[in-house]
Design an enzyme around this catalytic site. Structure first.
Site, PDB file in Angstrom:
ATOM      1  N   GLY A  72       0.807  -1.212   0.000  1.00 21.39           N
ATOM      2  CA  GLY A  72       0.000   0.000   0.000  1.00 21.39           C
ATOM      3  C   GLY A  72       0.840   1.262   0.000  1.00 21.39           C
ATOM      4  O   GLY A  72       0.525   2.236  -0.696  1.00 21.39           O
ATOM      5  N   SER A 200      -3.642  -3.088  -0.451  1.00 23.74           N
ATOM      6  CA  SER A 200      -2.561  -3.920   0.064  1.00 23.74           C
ATOM      7  C   SER A 200      -3.110  -5.265   0.531  1.00 23.74           C
ATOM      8  O   SER A 200      -4.117  -5.321   1.231  1.00 23.74           O
ATOM      9  CB  SER A 200      -1.902  -3.190   1.243  1.00 23.74           C
ATOM     10  OG  SER A 200      -0.893  -3.987   1.794  1.00 23.74           O
ATOM     11  N   CYS A 326       3.210   5.040  17.995  1.00 27.91           N
ATOM     12  CA  CYS A 326       4.249   4.233  18.626  1.00 27.91           C
ATOM     13  C   CYS A 326       5.240   3.687  17.612  1.00 27.91           C
ATOM     14  O   CYS A 326       6.356   3.343  17.961  1.00 27.91           O
ATOM     15  CB  CYS A 326       3.621   3.096  19.426  1.00 27.91           C
ATOM     16  SG  CYS A 326       2.276   2.291  18.592  1.00 27.91           S
TER      17      CYS A 326
HETATM   18  C1  LIG Z   1      -1.661  -0.322   6.080  1.00 31.79           C
HETATM   19  C2  LIG Z   1      -2.001   0.919   5.345  1.00 31.79           C
HETATM   20  C3  LIG Z   1      -1.149   1.448   4.357  1.00 31.79           C
HETATM   21  C4  LIG Z   1       0.204   0.855   4.048  1.00 31.79           C
HETATM   22  O1  LIG Z   1       0.122  -0.378   3.439  1.00 31.79           O
HETATM   23  P1  LIG Z   1       1.417  -1.347   3.422  1.00 31.79           P
HETATM   24  O2  LIG Z   1       1.053  -2.448   2.507  1.00 31.79           O
HETATM   25  O3  LIG Z   1       1.622  -1.795   4.821  1.00 31.79           O
HETATM   26  O4  LIG Z   1       2.559  -0.531   2.896  1.00 31.79           O
HETATM   27  C5  LIG Z   1      -1.553   2.576   3.680  1.00 31.79           C
HETATM   28  N1  LIG Z   1      -2.737   3.161   3.942  1.00 31.79           N
HETATM   29  C6  LIG Z   1      -3.586   2.679   4.873  1.00 31.79           C
HETATM   30  C7  LIG Z   1      -4.888   3.356   5.087  1.00 31.79           C
HETATM   31  C8  LIG Z   1      -3.243   1.552   5.612  1.00 31.79           C
HETATM   32  O5  LIG Z   1      -4.070   1.100   6.544  1.00 31.79           O
END
Ligand SMILES: *Cc1c(COP(=O)(O)O)cnc(C)c1O
Length: 394
Positions: A72, A200, A326
């Site tokens: 993501g 993601s 955190c």
């Molecule tokens: C988890 C998350 C991301 C990042 O996704 P990853 O695959 O962990 O890099 C981006 N935006 C939102 C809203 C998320 O919850």
């Protein structure tokens, strides 16, 4: 081993056994590079195509509009940086919100250092973007609106269709970070006028390290990773075949079970919220009570440190998350909780619990009882609470 109650599904989810099972052959016998021409490579290539088709179907998109990324964060980075690159001759103004994920906010900060002008929209007390303020923020040089579909901390779902329509009427690109929403709420890119969408796999019981960016056909987006011709020459690198296969299966499963699963999750969510608000004094629900992710509960407890609550919950086998950043090792309260108007001390006492399809009523009951016990204990040690109670008595 003591039973663990996992209530941090917004951070990541358990990879579904069906997903793992589908992935394994692409580590073992089907290890070919999809770009090669012999038979086992063909099997990898076909599997990638099938996963792309599955995901496109869930979104109502065309297969060739799905571009796999390493998650993501990469998809968010790509959407913003590449749109700024491709459209900067039209303008340098981008509109986003104060409650985005850091993958968006920190990318915006980076783009500001490259000359972008960014408007960070306020949200209302439930975390909803105000459409009139969005309209007012639009300028002739606005090139992109990026508003998350659903918030990862407080679960608020945005009026995406209305935002998409505003963007469309003004001929501005519309990107949405749908990492928390994809597979949880129905999404159709045409109906919602979405031009780009990030997602993601590991948030929907898929593997970590794989995501995608949906890019509507006709949107001018440059390549993000330069190299080979993968992903229609826009994102080079040998495909993460097992990850992509796993993502395809996770997306299909999430779509197929969505109605039933989210109905059950909503019931448990509202039961959890109801019990806490009724049985524990001096707490409040954060985020919209209705326009809310089916699995998200976020509560602030007055006179409590979220971190202490988390640690004590962990000792009881309950995994949850707090409202402070955190990850960065700092104790700054969350930017999202501040944006909905919580004072620092209330934001500090926040707890996020995100359910899964496996969460049971027994888990919720145990969690409520445990929270009651811990909150009581922590408050009994708090001088602030003592002062407050004395004042109440007068
Ligand atoms: C988890 C998350 C991301 C990042 O996704 P990853 O695959 O962990 O890099 C981006 N935006 C939102 C809203 C998320 O919850």
């Amino acid at each position: 081993m003591k039973k663990m109650i996992y209530l941090d599904n917004a951070a990541t989810t358990k990879t579904a056994p069906e997903v793992v099972e589908a992935m394994i052959p692409y580590f073992t016998e089907n290890y070919g590079n999809p770009s090669s021409i012999y038979e086992i490579a063909g099997r990898s290539k076909a599997a990638v195509t099938k996963a792309r088709e599955s995901i496109a179907r869930v979104l109502g998109a065309k297969t060739e509009e799905i571009y796999f990324t390493a998650g993501g964060s990469e998809a968010d980075n790509w959407a913003l940086k590449a749109a700024f690159d491709a459209y900067s001759s039209k303008g340098k103004h981008i509109i986003t919100t104060k409650i985005e994920h850091h993958a968006i906010l920190h990318t915006c900060e980076y783009l500001e250092s490259k000359g972008a002008e960014i408007t960070y929209l306020d949200v209302d007390e439930n975390g909803v973007v105000k459409l009139d303020e969005l309209e007012k923020a639009i300028r002739p040089d606005t090139i992109l609106i990026s508003v998350m579909f659903a918030n990862n901390e407080i679960g608020t779902i945005q009026p995406i269709k209305e935002i998409g329509l505003i963007a469309r009427e003004h001929d501005i690109l519309f990107h949405t970070d749908a990492v928390q929403a994809f597979g949880q709420v129905p999404i159709n890119v045409d109906e919602y006028h979405i031009d780009m969408l990030s997602s993601s796999a590991h948030k929907i019981n898929g593997p970590k390290g794989i995501g995608f960016l949906y890019i509507r056909k006709g949107v001018k987006i440059r390549s993000f990773v330069h190299g080979g011709g993968q992903e229609r020459k826009r994102r080079a690198g040998t495909e993460n075949v097992p990850g992509i296969v796993g993502y395809g299966v996770a997306a299909e499963m999430a779509a197929a079970t969505m109605e039933e699963r989210t109905k059950k999750e909503c019931e448990l969510r509202d039961y959890l919220i109801g019990r806490i608000l009724n049985e524990i004094p001096y707490c409040r629900l954060n985020g919209d009570p209705v326009k809310r992710l089916p699995n998200n509960v976020n509560i602030s407890f007055q006179f409590i440190e979220g971190e202490s609550l988390l640690i004590m919950l962990d000792m009881e086998g309950i995994a949850a998350s707090s409202g402070s950043a955190c990850t960065s090792g700092s104790l700054d309260p969350s930017h999202v909780l501040l944006a909905i108007g919580l004072p620092h001390e209330i934001a500090h006492g926040s707890l996020r619990m995100t359910l899964s399809a496996e969460t049971t009523k027994e888990d919720i009951d145990f969690t409520v009882e445990t929270i009651k016990k811990i909150v009581g204990r922590l408050r009994s040690m708090s001088p602030l609470y003592e002062d407050f109670m004395k004042k109440q008595e007068k």
